[in-house]
Design a protein around this motif. Structure first.
Motif, short mmCIF file in Angstrom:
data_model
loop_
_atom_site.label_atom_id
_atom_site.label_comp_id
_atom_site.label_asym_id
_atom_site.label_seq_id
_atom_site.Cartn_x
_atom_site.Cartn_y
_atom_site.Cartn_z
N UNK A 9 1.08 -1.38 0.47
CA UNK A 9 0.09 0.26 0.06
C UNK A 9 1.01 1.40 0.09
N UNK A 10 1.82 1.38 0.42
CA UNK A 10 2.38 2.33 0.77
C UNK A 10 4.72 1.66 0.32
N UNK A 11 4.83 2.09 -0.29
CA UNK A 11 6.33 2.30 -0.76
C UNK A 11 7.28 3.37 -0.27
N UNK A 12 8.50 3.05 0.28
CA UNK A 12 9.39 4.40 0.16
C UNK A 12 10.72 3.74 -0.06
N UNK A 13 11.81 4.52 -0.91
CA UNK A 13 12.55 4.17 -1.65
C UNK A 13 13.97 5.18 -0.93
N UNK A 14 14.78 4.55 -0.09
CA UNK A 14 15.75 5.55 0.39
C UNK A 14 17.00 5.49 -0.63
N UNK A 15 17.70 6.45 -0.90
CA UNK A 15 18.54 6.85 -2.36
C UNK A 15 19.12 7.21 -1.77
N UNK A 16 20.85 6.95 -2.16
CA UNK A 16 21.69 6.96 -1.30
C UNK A 16 22.71 8.24 -2.30
N UNK A 17 22.76 9.31 -1.76
CA UNK A 17 23.59 10.31 -2.54
C UNK A 17 24.65 10.64 -1.74
N UNK A 18 24.95 10.31 -0.27
CA UNK A 18 26.59 10.39 -0.07
C UNK A 18 26.37 9.49 0.71
N UNK A 19 27.54 8.97 1.64
CA UNK A 19 27.35 8.12 2.77
C UNK A 19 28.93 8.52 3.62
N UNK A 20 29.42 8.37 4.74
CA UNK A 20 30.86 8.13 5.09
C UNK A 20 31.32 7.41 5.59
N UNK A 21 30.13 6.41 5.18
CA UNK A 21 31.61 5.22 4.99
C UNK A 21 32.25 5.38 4.07
N UNK A 22 32.13 5.81 2.46
CA UNK A 22 32.59 5.74 1.67
C UNK A 22 34.14 6.54 1.63
N UNK A 23 34.13 7.22 2.77
CA UNK A 23 35.14 8.13 3.23
C UNK A 23 36.28 7.49 4.64
N UNK A 24 35.45 5.93 4.69
CA UNK A 24 36.02 4.94 5.82
C UNK A 24 35.26 4.84 7.19
#
Length: 175
Positions: A151-166
């Motif tokens: 009935x409800x769908x939410x998509x979380x989209x990664x734009x920037x994440x601090x994992x990318x810098x360790x």
């Protein structure tokens, strides 16, 4: 008890799917609703939400399942299928026999994507859940059949994440 329950899906490659589901759990418990969370693929030790569940019992119950390894399609074992299918039975029991108001199946979308749970079983669960039960399905890779049935769908989209810098997962924030 809810007058009307719906099926929600939180998916996508961004952070926050489990966090959103536990936010809903906290809101529900605050209103006196009984919440059951079944976590698929999360056998790697205690997460902060497990400590919270202890404090909110008996309104909040969490079942953690999965091996204590990060699985990929290349390292699946028969045990992973067995554990996931048992977790699915736990979810069915919570929905149909224990009468929880809210049931959250955390990372079930990934379990389906890995082939641990047949997508048709999840679609059938959505179709047969009691009308007053809120069902929340989280995890990346939500199958189109599940999205269509929800009935409800939410998509979380990664734009920037601090994992990318360790930056590793932090206690109280990611775990």
């Amino acid at each position: 008890m809810l007058r009307q329950g719906y099926t929600q899906v939180y998916t996508g490659n961004g952070k926050g799917k489990t966090t959103a589901a536990f936010g809903l759990a906290l809101r529900s418990v605050g209103r006196g609703l009984r919440v059951c969370v079944v976590q698929f693929l999360k056998g790697g030790g205690a997460y902060g939400e497990h400590f919270a569940a202890d404090r909110f019992a008996p309104l909040l119950t969490v079942h953690q399942t999965g091996r204590d390894v990060w699985i990929t399609k290349g390292n699946l074992e028969t045990e992973d299928i067995t554990i996931a299918q048992q977790a699915f039975k736990t979810a069915q029991h919570a929905i149909f026999l224990e009468g929880y108001d809210v049931v959250i199946l955390d990372e079930i979308n990934c379990a389906v994507w890995f082939g641990l749970i047949p997508v048709d079983d999840v679609v059938d669960l959505i179709a047969k859940k009691p009308p007053c039960t809120e069902l929340v399905l989280t995890g990346r890779y939500a199958d189109e059949k599940v999205i269509e049935k929800a009935d409800l769908v939410t998509e979380m989209r990664e734009i920037k994440h601090y994992y990318q810098v360790g930056v590793d997962a932090r206690v109280g924030i990611e775990k």
